[in-house]
Design an enzyme around this catalytic site. Structure first.
Site, short mmCIF file in Angstrom:
data_model
loop_
_atom_site.label_atom_id
_atom_site.label_comp_id
_atom_site.label_asym_id
_atom_site.label_seq_id
_atom_site.Cartn_x
_atom_site.Cartn_y
_atom_site.Cartn_z
N CYS A 142 -5.32 4.52 8.46
CA CYS A 142 -4.59 5.22 7.42
C CYS A 142 -3.97 6.51 7.95
O CYS A 142 -4.67 7.35 8.47
CB CYS A 142 -5.55 5.53 6.28
SG CYS A 142 -6.63 4.14 5.92
N CYS B 95 0.87 -1.18 0.00
CA CYS B 95 0.00 0.00 0.00
C CYS B 95 0.91 1.23 0.00
O CYS B 95 1.65 1.48 0.96
CB CYS B 95 -0.92 -0.02 1.22
SG CYS B 95 -1.99 1.41 1.30
N CYS C 134 -2.00 15.24 2.89
CA CYS C 134 -3.10 15.21 1.92
C CYS C 134 -3.98 16.43 2.14
O CYS C 134 -4.19 16.84 3.27
CB CYS C 134 -3.92 13.93 2.12
SG CYS C 134 -5.24 13.73 0.90
N CYS D 90 -10.60 10.64 8.08
CA CYS D 90 -9.28 10.10 7.75
C CYS D 90 -8.16 10.75 8.57
O CYS D 90 -8.17 11.96 8.78
CB CYS D 90 -9.04 10.32 6.25
SG CYS D 90 -7.42 9.76 5.70
N CYS E 158 -10.85 14.63 4.06
CA CYS E 158 -11.95 13.71 4.37
C CYS E 158 -12.13 13.66 5.89
O CYS E 158 -11.14 13.53 6.64
CB CYS E 158 -11.69 12.33 3.80
SG CYS E 158 -11.58 12.34 2.00
#
Ligand code: SAH
Length: 343
Positions: free
Chosen positions: A332, A103, A110, A117, A114
């Site tokens: 994550c 992964c 980022c 996340c 979201c």
């Protein structure tokens, strides 16, 4: 210095020709670095001493350093890799029964924000260079060497939005997919996007035959706007239109990723709305058990099986994602966020 691990075969061919070498030299170089895994130009016995000097001047074979490593009871390896500028990115190795999947992160941080996340807790610092994505696969391959194994599958589902770093991600795919490179089959590679519509169209036209996953998580704009701000730019009807066109352009189906969030999107009526929304496209749904991120208010749903059965009843193909590494910082972006003390 140009890192050789960041060059597609086509780009390397152009460069060796500019060095007054035969184009074929590029394939030789690829073979040395990806197949024979040599770490120095001087070990390339079929390349002239003179050209090795040129290679040493112009190119490097730098890899990534390990900042930290966690190994789970199920064998999942989670690495925090250190880049040249000191930034860190997460890379994970998961052991499926059909192969070993890496992964890969595509950005440092980022910007997609979201709501559920952990990656977005650290805003985007920069895009990853192609060699830094290839470097993540090589780093895992190095860790697998003792077992005599290599990464067989790649998912671009780590930190970052791959379609916000489009050109580098496409080059990365070409390198790992090249029969002279890491030779990972197109069907074994998946890119996951939050839904950047123009890039989905561009990707479809490239006809790479690589899998595309779309993070959906909601079947109405009101909820999706809250969970995924990108939806305000590319609302659901535009996303669905783009996916229909992608189905035609690539002759491929897509995967919808749908995290099941307790009492947010996991009720029977949500499954019915989801089935209705995606009916016009060629797709299947991968239901994702939520990895809870401290104090953002979302919780893991316990209705995964019911939700899946409901979808299947409505004629939608669905699976529940297998979980890995639940005893290590699995969510994550959690490892990096912890290391930078955001969580
Ligand atoms: N930006 C891309 C790829 C990175 S996220 C995308 O949005 O698809 C990869 C997947 O992990 C996405 O489906 C994302 O929504 C999901 N994800 C993010 N945080 C998660 C969490 N805490 N638990 C489970 N899945 C998560």
């Amino acid at each position: 210095m140009i890192n050789l691990f960041g060059l597609t075969l086509e780009k390397l061919e152009e460069l060796v020709v500019l060095d007054n070498q035969n184009k074929f030299r590029a394939k030789q170089l690829y073979k040395w670095i990806y197949e024979k895994e040599v770490t120095s130009f001087s070990l390339m016995s079929d390349i002239s001493k003179k050209y090795i000097e040129v290679l040493n001047e112009k190119y490097c074979l730098d890899k990534l350093e390990i900042a930290s490593k966690q190994v789970s009871k199920d064998g999942t390896i989670k690495v925090l890799a250190r880049l040249k500028d000191g930034s860190t990115v997460e890379t994970v190795l998961m052991r499926y029964n059909y192969g070993l999947a890496a992964c890969i992160s595509s950005q440092v941080g980022c910007n997609m924000s979201c709501a559920f996340c952990a990656s977005g807790l650290l805003k985007k610092k920069r895009n990853l260079e192609t060699c830094e994505m290839v470097g993540q696969v090589l780093l895992l391959n190095d860790l697998l060497k003792d077992e005599g194994k290599r990464v067989t599958h790649v998912v671009v589902m780590g930190t970052g939005e791959p379609f916000d770093n489009f050109d580098n991600v496409v080059d990365f795919i070409k390198i790992i997919n090249s029969q002279y490179g890491l030779a990972i089959g197109a069907r074994h590679i998946t890119v996951s996007t939050c839904g950047i519509v123009p890039k989905i169209r561009e990707y479809g036209k490239l006809n790479l035959q690589v899998n595309l996953a779309i993070s959906l998580h909601a079947s109405n704009d009101e909820l999706r706007n809250k969970l995924m701000p990108i939806n305000k730019a590319y609302p659901l009807h535009k996303l669905i239109e783009a996916i229909k066109d992608y189905n035609v352009a690539s002759s491929r189906r897509v995967t919808f990723e749908y995290i099941l969030l307790k009492d947010v999107n996991d009720r029977k009526e949500d499954a019915i709305a989801l089935a209705k929304l995606i009916k016009p496209v060629f797709a299947y749904v991968n239901l994702i058990p939520y990895n809870e991120v401290d104090e953002n208010g979302f919780h893991r749903s316990k209705r995964a099986k019911e939700f899946m059965d409901q979808l299947m009843k409505l004629g939608v193909n669905a699976t529940i994602r297998k979980e890995f590494g639940s005893d290590i910082d699995a969510a994550c972006g959690q490892l990096r966020a912890k290391s930078e003390k955001v969580l």
